[in-house]
Design a protein around this motif. Structure first.
Motif, PDB file in Angstrom:
ATOM      1  N   LYS A 167      41.262   7.609  70.596  1.00  0.00           N
ATOM      2  CA  LYS A 167      40.292   8.552  71.143  1.00  0.00           C
ATOM      3  C   LYS A 167      38.880   7.968  71.208  1.00  0.00           C
ATOM      4  O   LYS A 167      37.965   8.629  71.693  1.00  0.00           O
ATOM      5  N   LEU A 168      38.728   6.730  70.739  1.00  0.00           N
ATOM      6  CA  LEU A 168      37.403   6.114  70.741  1.00  0.00           C
ATOM      7  C   LEU A 168      37.371   4.833  71.561  1.00  0.00           C
ATOM      8  O   LEU A 168      36.497   3.996  71.378  1.00  0.00           O
ATOM      9  N   ILE A 169      38.315   4.678  72.468  1.00  0.00           N
ATOM     10  CA  ILE A 169      38.367   3.486  73.315  1.00  0.00           C
ATOM     11  C   ILE A 169      38.201   3.895  74.776  1.00  0.00           C
ATOM     12  O   ILE A 169      38.943   4.746  75.293  1.00  0.00           O
ATOM     13  N   LEU A 170      37.220   3.302  75.416  1.00  0.00           N
ATOM     14  CA  LEU A 170      36.991   3.546  76.843  1.00  0.00           C
ATOM     15  C   LEU A 170      37.832   2.585  77.673  1.00  0.00           C
ATOM     16  O   LEU A 170      37.822   1.380  77.439  1.00  0.00           O
ATOM     17  N   LYS A 171      38.553   3.130  78.638  1.00  0.00           N
ATOM     18  CA  LYS A 171      39.354   2.299  79.524  1.00  0.00           C
ATOM     19  C   LYS A 171      39.007   2.618  80.970  1.00  0.00           C
ATOM     20  O   LYS A 171      38.644   3.741  81.308  1.00  0.00           O
ATOM     21  N   ILE A 214      33.897  12.447  77.282  1.00  0.00           N
ATOM     22  CA  ILE A 214      34.279  12.906  75.944  1.00  0.00           C
ATOM     23  C   ILE A 214      34.312  11.737  74.964  1.00  0.00           C
ATOM     24  O   ILE A 214      33.823  11.839  73.827  1.00  0.00           O
ATOM     25  N   ILE A 215      34.881  10.620  75.418  1.00  0.00           N
ATOM     26  CA  ILE A 215      34.969   9.449  74.533  1.00  0.00           C
ATOM     27  C   ILE A 215      33.579   8.928  74.179  1.00  0.00           C
ATOM     28  O   ILE A 215      33.302   8.570  73.029  1.00  0.00           O
ATOM     29  N   LYS A 216      32.674   8.891  75.151  1.00  0.00           N
ATOM     30  CA  LYS A 216      31.310   8.448  74.869  1.00  0.00           C
ATOM     31  C   LYS A 216      30.636   9.373  73.860  1.00  0.00           C
ATOM     32  O   LYS A 216      29.896   8.930  72.985  1.00  0.00           O
ATOM     33  N   TRP A 217      30.907  10.664  74.004  1.00  0.00           N
ATOM     34  CA  TRP A 217      30.326  11.633  73.068  1.00  0.00           C
ATOM     35  C   TRP A 217      30.888  11.420  71.665  1.00  0.00           C
ATOM     36  O   TRP A 217      30.145  11.438  70.673  1.00  0.00           O
ATOM     37  N   LEU A 218      32.184  11.189  71.562  1.00  0.00           N
ATOM     38  CA  LEU A 218      32.810  10.936  70.261  1.00  0.00           C
ATOM     39  C   LEU A 218      32.301   9.634  69.639  1.00  0.00           C
ATOM     40  O   LEU A 218      32.072   9.562  68.423  1.00  0.00           O
ATOM     41  N   LEU A 219      32.128   8.619  70.466  1.00  0.00           N
ATOM     42  CA  LEU A 219      31.585   7.348  69.959  1.00  0.00           C
ATOM     43  C   LEU A 219      30.178   7.529  69.413  1.00  0.00           C
ATOM     44  O   LEU A 219      29.790   6.919  68.418  1.00  0.00           O
ATOM     45  N   PHE A 223      27.740   8.922  62.247  1.00  0.00           N
ATOM     46  CA  PHE A 223      28.379   8.960  60.921  1.00  0.00           C
ATOM     47  C   PHE A 223      28.155   7.646  60.173  1.00  0.00           C
ATOM     48  O   PHE A 223      27.797   7.637  58.990  1.00  0.00           O
ATOM     49  N   LYS A 224      28.332   6.544  60.869  1.00  0.00           N
ATOM     50  CA  LYS A 224      28.133   5.238  60.223  1.00  0.00           C
ATOM     51  C   LYS A 224      26.669   5.036  59.829  1.00  0.00           C
ATOM     52  O   LYS A 224      26.372   4.512  58.744  1.00  0.00           O
ATOM     53  N   ASP A 225      25.755   5.440  60.686  1.00  0.00           N
ATOM     54  CA  ASP A 225      24.330   5.304  60.367  1.00  0.00           C
ATOM     55  C   ASP A 225      23.962   6.124  59.130  1.00  0.00           C
ATOM     56  O   ASP A 225      23.159   5.684  58.293  1.00  0.00           O
ATOM     57  N   TYR A 255      42.141  -0.978  65.792  1.00  0.00           N
ATOM     58  CA  TYR A 255      42.298   0.003  66.865  1.00  0.00           C
ATOM     59  C   TYR A 255      41.221  -0.058  67.946  1.00  0.00           C
ATOM     60  O   TYR A 255      41.387   0.555  69.004  1.00  0.00           O
ATOM     61  N   LEU A 256      40.103  -0.742  67.691  1.00  0.00           N
ATOM     62  CA  LEU A 256      39.044  -0.792  68.704  1.00  0.00           C
ATOM     63  C   LEU A 256      39.070  -2.053  69.545  1.00  0.00           C
ATOM     64  O   LEU A 256      38.210  -2.239  70.406  1.00  0.00           O
TER      65      LEU A 256
END
Length: 565
Positions: A99-103, A113-118, A124-126, A161-162
């Protein structure tokens, strides 16, 4: 989610006006979710794809942030840990389900949606890295350990996965670099007396760092650029904190060796590393850039000492061009405030001279300048004499040069401790044995047969060892040592009055002597004859008798005569 709003003129139950600060604190508490609510929101993300719940969960960190720094409430710790774990599981689910990979073939809505999730994933990481960096209340330090483990697990998940279909070998450099930056900037510890840091989170990171090649290789990847940026933007205290965290990490042995095979080393990520991680030349180049930059920081005296202690063994062998560290060593060698720093620099200088053909024209002049009265009192004098013995071992050295060292040490012995003289005497004997042209300093017939009053031509203030006139002098100081108050020193110095038939001394037998060892040696020493303890022998302790020089019968107390209370 209910939010309690208060009017500006609202009253408390006691009739007092509620201040804005109290109102904000109460509102913050009202906005905090319960543990059950956090779990519920997280489960909805995983089970029902309610991605908007991520916004609610991430917002909780804003309300927790101040409390994690100042509060002592145990419930806050439980909330913080549960929140971090729930968000980790949510993003873990998204990673595993692509769900976090753009194709390219995705529709525009899916890409949006994927860009928003990324974006939420990056937020979260920050947040994680920021919490690792700041100093939390001592009651919540376990949260930072959880966040470190979450960060490392995210690195493992991203590597799996990325990765894109065109690149099966992938290491998440960006995420790992941000983690390293937060660890180097963390304020969770303090600078210790040895220049390192006692940060618990840095020490926890070492458990992973010391055993995994990929974490070591990418630790130095482009780190020099960040260090350069910090050097120009942060103050002295911040830079010293960065160095302390950096030193705490790199002072441990790395997996890299000259004959190692990177492919055989263990790695943190499960997949194979990109090919660049298996190139020793790349690692050494990145490593050297980072080291040279961190050594250009304004360091504490203790940090200079600590890095110099490991420089020749742990750092120089890992550099692509060790000669480039010469500027740092020259600066250390010229530090006059603390004699220990130039002494510790000798190890690295010798390593560069011996293995990398470094030329240092004024090396012996600087070495001679270290012969000061403080030398024989310093803790590192043994290290100095080991190296000095090595530097003066060549038979091709000028007699004037060696004579200056001999004479200077003999002069220093006049004001040295007994333990210092124990080193000087055998060291001088070995130099005379190795360089017989200097023996004239012990027995100069021209001076001995001269009727003129002797005046020592040695210039004790001359800095150039080739211009001290030491070879024209004599070692009268060694004859003074033959009358030293300590019998061991006097006996040892008498070797200079005998023919030089003895083999050279093993210097290691004398380097570790101290006042304590000298006293212990006297306590265990066996004497061939009985030592007299009384000047006059008495038959009885309280003997009563007549005075020997008196004509009357006056009684005298022998106890009072022979003893003193």
């Amino acid at each position: 989610m209910a939010v309690v709003k208060r009017k500006a003129d609202s009253k408390s139950p006691k009739g007092k006006k509620v201040t804005k600060r109290q109102d904000t604190s109460k509102e913050s508490n009202d906005k905090l979710l319960t543990i059950d609510s956090i779990q519920k929101y997280g489960n909805e993300v995983i089970d029902s794809s309610k991605y908007n719940n991520l916004v609610i969960l991430l917002e909780q960190y804003q309300f927790l942030n101040d409390k994690l720094v100042n509060s002592k409430d145990v419930e806050i710790e439980k909330l913080g840990r549960q929140l971090s774990l729930t968000l980790f599981k949510s993003f873990q689910h998204l990673l595993k389900n692509d769900k976090l990979i753009l194709k390219k073939h995705f529709e525009d809505n899916s890409k949006l949606i994927i860009k928003w999730l990324l974006n939420k994933y990056d937020s979260f990481k920050d947040i994680i890295f920021n919490l690792i960096e700041i100093k939390l209340s001592s009651h919540f330090q376990s949260i930072q350990l959880d966040l470190l483990e979450i960060s490392l697990n995210l690195i493992k998940l991203e590597s799996k996965y990325l990765k894109s279909s065109s690149n099966d070998l992938y290491f998440p450099i960006t995420t790992y670099s941000k983690l390293i930056n937060s660890l180097l900037l963390t304020q969770s510890g303090e600078i210790l007396t040895d220049g390192s840091n006692n940060s618990f989170i840095v020490l926890e990171f070492l458990k992973f760092f010391t055993t995994n090649w990929d974490l070591q290789f990418y630790f130095f990847n482009n780190l020099s650029e960040t260090l350069q940026e910090w050097k120009s933007s942060k103050d002295t205290n911040e830079l010293r904190l960065v160095f302390s965290n950096f030193f705490t990490i790199i002072r441990n042995p790395l997996l890299y060796t000259n004959d190692f095979t990177p492919e055989d080393l263990s790695t943190w990520i499960e997949s194979k590393l990109p090919s660049i991680a298996y190139k020793p030349s790349t690692f050494k180049s990145q490593y050297q850039k980072s080291i040279l930059l961190i050594l250009s920081y304004p360091l504490l005296t203790s940090q200079y000492k600590s890095i110099l202690l490991i420089l020749h063994k742990r750092i120089i062998p890992n550099m692509a061009q060790p000669q480039n560290i010469m500027d740092f060593l020259t600066d250390c060698y010229n530090i006059n405030d603390d004699l220990i720093i130039p002494i510790l620099t000798l190890n690295s200088l010798y390593e560069l001279i011996k293995k990398y053909n470094l030329e240092y024209p004024e090396f012996y002049t600087k070495l001679y300048s270290l012969l000061t009265p403080e030398l024989l009192y310093t803790h590192y004098r043994s290290r100095f004499f080991r190296l000095c013995d090595l530097f003066l071992s060549s038979t091709h050295l000028s007699a004037n040069l060696v004579a200056s060292f001999i004479k200077k040490l003999a002069r220093l012995s006049m004001a040295s401790t007994a333990s210092g003289n124990v080193i000087v005497i055998p060291f001088t004997y070995n130099l005379l044995k190795r360089h017989p042209t200097c023996m004239i300093m012990l027995h100069n017939t021209e001076v001995a047969n001269s009727d003129k009053e002797y005046k020592d031509p040695f210039n004790n203030n001359e800095k150039d060892p080739l211009k001290t006139n030491a070879i024209e002098s004599s070692l009268w100081e060694l004859e003074v040592l033959m009358s030293h108050y300590h019998p061991n020193i006097a006996t040892l110095a008498k070797i200079f009055g005998e023919p030089f038939r003895k083999h050279s001394y093993n210097l290691e037998d004398f380097l570790d002597w101290s006042y304590i060892s000298l006293l212990d040696n006297e306590k265990t020493r066996r004497y061939k004859t009985t030592v007299a303890l009384e000047f006059e022998e008495f038959s009885n302790l309280f003997e009563i008798g007549k005075q020997d020089d008196s004509s009357n019968d006056e009684i005298t107390n022998v106890y009072a005569k022979g003893w003193t209370l």
